[in-house]
Design an enzyme around this catalytic site. Structure first.
Site, short mmCIF file in Angstrom:
data_model
loop_
_atom_site.label_atom_id
_atom_site.label_comp_id
_atom_site.label_asym_id
_atom_site.label_seq_id
_atom_site.Cartn_x
_atom_site.Cartn_y
_atom_site.Cartn_z
N ALA A 200 91.05 -96.27 -5.96
CA ALA A 200 90.44 -97.41 -6.64
C ALA A 200 91.34 -98.64 -6.55
O ALA A 200 92.51 -98.55 -6.21
CB ALA A 200 90.17 -97.05 -8.10
N PHE A 201 90.78 -99.80 -6.94
CA PHE A 201 91.49 -101.06 -6.81
C PHE A 201 92.66 -101.18 -7.77
O PHE A 201 93.62 -101.89 -7.50
CB PHE A 201 90.52 -102.23 -7.05
N GLY A 281 87.88 -93.24 -9.31
CA GLY A 281 86.95 -94.35 -9.50
C GLY A 281 86.12 -94.14 -10.75
O GLY A 281 86.50 -93.39 -11.66
N GLU A 303 89.19 -88.03 -10.38
CA GLU A 303 89.88 -88.77 -11.44
C GLU A 303 89.00 -89.96 -11.80
O GLU A 303 89.00 -90.98 -11.12
CB GLU A 303 91.26 -89.24 -10.95
N LEU A 304 88.24 -89.81 -12.88
CA LEU A 304 87.19 -90.77 -13.18
C LEU A 304 87.51 -91.56 -14.45
O LEU A 304 88.65 -91.93 -14.68
CB LEU A 304 85.85 -90.05 -13.28
N CYS A 337 92.80 -96.67 -16.16
CA CYS A 337 91.93 -95.61 -16.66
C CYS A 337 92.46 -95.07 -17.99
O CYS A 337 91.71 -94.49 -18.77
CB CYS A 337 91.77 -94.50 -15.64
N GLY A 496 100.13 -94.70 -19.23
CA GLY A 496 101.37 -94.21 -18.64
C GLY A 496 101.34 -92.70 -18.46
O GLY A 496 100.64 -91.98 -19.17
#
Length: 546
Positions: A200-201, A281, A303-304, A337, A496
């Site tokens: 992801a960005f 994402g 990993e959402l 996230c 973190g």
């Protein structure tokens, strides 16, 4: 940031797989306007970047897809252009990666670890320039950009040690009970082959690093598709890794890359040659990925989304609570996230904490992300700005009260004010929606059971934290009736993670785990092996066959 917030406290006492973003266009851009050609950005050349960059690497560079332009979120000016992969180039890259795997799988694991160590060293040598690129292209502040590259470096160090430790046990066989004498039972672990990584960005370096370093020492090769809005970072990182492979006389396709959009991402999800697909994402896109991978009975690591909560009890140390809540809610402009999106305050401390946090919010230094004094930069895209405005409007309609923030900032780039909203019910639809922007919903609770239930009632299950001095409550929080998240913290923020512990979450967060602990097992396949070293053939369960 913590020193600044604490100073404020003392004063009181006295986010693609499916589509390209519109901010990445194929329209012609004048070369003289590109940031890569300006003297103050000469360090981009150190990373091998130019006006036009190849977006495919499989041992050689290429890219014949429709040109995209990468823009800087801080001013929406064009940085440089990238030529992504066509479907034909994707097919060629997968084939080359498969051939490269035949070489890499024969390299002893400790030697693979040595190559990964060199990758970490190469990243160290470019950490300032690469961190600056992350800041320029993603929008996070410079210190976070450098810290993200450091995460890749750290996981390389971790993987070096792991390369001498992975393996399966020798298990007690029934030969011990004289039922099958002369037999040995062992567990053998082998690589899955080709690992596809879609990132992801918001973490355009670190997430690839978590996957890449561990996958490599396990004996896999990698195919990386970064976010369409951060293609320059993908190119720069791949150039660094490719140079290490070349120095070691190894096929470059061991670490392949294909920039692109929906066509490439969908192809990776559906490709039976991809032994494991790691996708980071949104939950919405993750569902689509999961269905495509599951249809072919493939293996996936998801990993959402996260809708993370900090719970503050009446006995909490507020000098820890305030900086933790502020850092976790406004860090990376709310685009982690693990960002804190729900702050649950016991009714006895609610008003005091809201007042302190609001004061701290007003002192946050907002500005250009590459300015060392900046603590809070822009959102990544113009679409994110619209999502921010829409979420605030929904929160108001659902009964929320705006404490601070709530506006677009009058300056170039995608800047919005960090925002606090109170008064919403815990089950308001907007509270249960992960909006990837810097909005903090503050909720008031009365009892421990109530707070724990509110933490768990959202669909996501990534990160969570409580602040308390009650050790009984701590262990109830960590236990089976406590938090249902993959990350369960006490007296620290939700954001973190350390590389020694597996990172990931439950429920709609996807269930994946990356980095430390035993997450390496996801990148390998396990075989249970029985070896008969006798001259007889005793059958299991004592069966006699004559």
């Amino acid at each position: 940031l913590i020193r600044l917030i604490r100073a404020g406290c003392k004063h009181k006492h006295k986010h693609t797989l499916i589509k390209l973003s519109p901010s990445v266009g194929a329209a012609a851009v004048n070369m003289s306007t590109l940031l890569v050609n300006r003297p103050q950005y000469s360090w981009l050349r150190e990373l091998g970047l130019s006006e036009d960059n190849d977006g495919v690497y499989n041992g050689s560079w290429g890219g014949q897809g429709q040109v995209v332009t990468s823009y800087c979120p801080a001013n929406n000016e064009p940085i440089a252009r990238v030529r992504p992969a066509t479907m034909a180039e994707y097919e060629e890259t997968v084939q080359k990666a498969q051939e490269a795997w035949k070489v890499w799988a024969d390299v002893p694991a400790p030697k693979r670890g040595e190559v990964v160590r060199q990758i970490g060293d190469a990243l160290r040598g470019k950490i300032k320039a690469l961190g600056s690129l992350v800041s320029l292209e993603m929008g996070k502040i410079y210190v976070e950009g450098v810290g993200e590259v450091q995460e890749y470096v750290d996981v390389c160090d971790y993987a070096v040690g792991l390369s001498r430790m992975i393996g399966g046990p020798i298990l007690p066989s029934e030969s011990e009970f004289r039922l099958r004498p002369g037999h040995a039972l062992i567990e053998q672990w082998n690589p899955v082959g080709l690992v596809g990584v879609i990132t992801a960005f918001n973490f355009p370096v670190a997430v690839y690093g978590w996957n890449n370093a561990i996958a490599l020492i396990c004996g896999n090769v990698c195919l990386w598709k970064g976010a369409p809005t951060t293609p320059l970072t993908s190119v720069a990182v791949t150039r660094i890794v490719a140079e290490v492979l070349e120095r070691n006389h190894l096929p470059g396709a061991i670490c392949s890359m294909t920039c692109g959009g929906a066509d490439i991402g969908t192809a990776m999800a559906k490709d039976e040659r991809v032994g494991l697909l790691s996708f980071t994402g949104s939950t919405q896109v993750g569902k689509q990925v999961a269905m495509m991978v599951q249809e072919r009975f493939g293996r996936q690591l998801l990993e959402l989304g996260g809708n993370n909560a900090i719970i503050v009890f009446e006995d909490a140390d507020l000098n820890l609570v305030v900086p933790s809540a502020v850092f976790a809610s406004v860090g990376t402009a709310g685009q982690r996230c693990t960002t804190t999106r729900r702050l649950m305050l016991h009714e006895s401390v609610h008003d005091d904490v809201v007042e302190r946090i609001a004061k701290a919010y007003k002192q946050i230094r907002i500005g250009d992300p590459w300015d060392p004094s900046t603590l809070y930069g822009p959102l990544h895209t113009k679409q994110a700005v619209q999502q921010y405005l829409a979420a605030i409007e929904q929160a108001k309609q659902q009964g929320g009260t705006l404490v601070c923030g709530g506006k677009i900032m009058d300056r170039p780039g995608n800047y919005v004010e960090p925002t606090i909203i109170t008064g919403l019910p815990h089950d308001a639809p907007i509270v249960h929606t992960e909006t990837f922007v810097p909005i903090l919903y503050v909720l008031k609770f009365k009892t421990e059971d109530e707070a724990f239930a509110w933490n768990n009632e959202v669909k996501q299950g990534l990160s969570s934290s409580i602040f308390t001095k009650d050790m009984g409550r701590v262990f109830r929080w960590l236990g089976p009736k406590g938090s249902d998240c993959g990350i369960v913290n006490v007296n620290i923020p939700t954001s973190g993670a350390e590389i020694g512990g597996a990172f990931g979450g439950e429920k709609h967060t996807g269930g994946g785990r990356e980095s430390g602990s035993d997450s390496w097992k996801q990148y390998m396949r396990r075989s249970t092996c029985t070896i008969n070293y006798s001259k007889d053939l005793p059958l299991a369960q004592g069966i006699k066959f004559e």
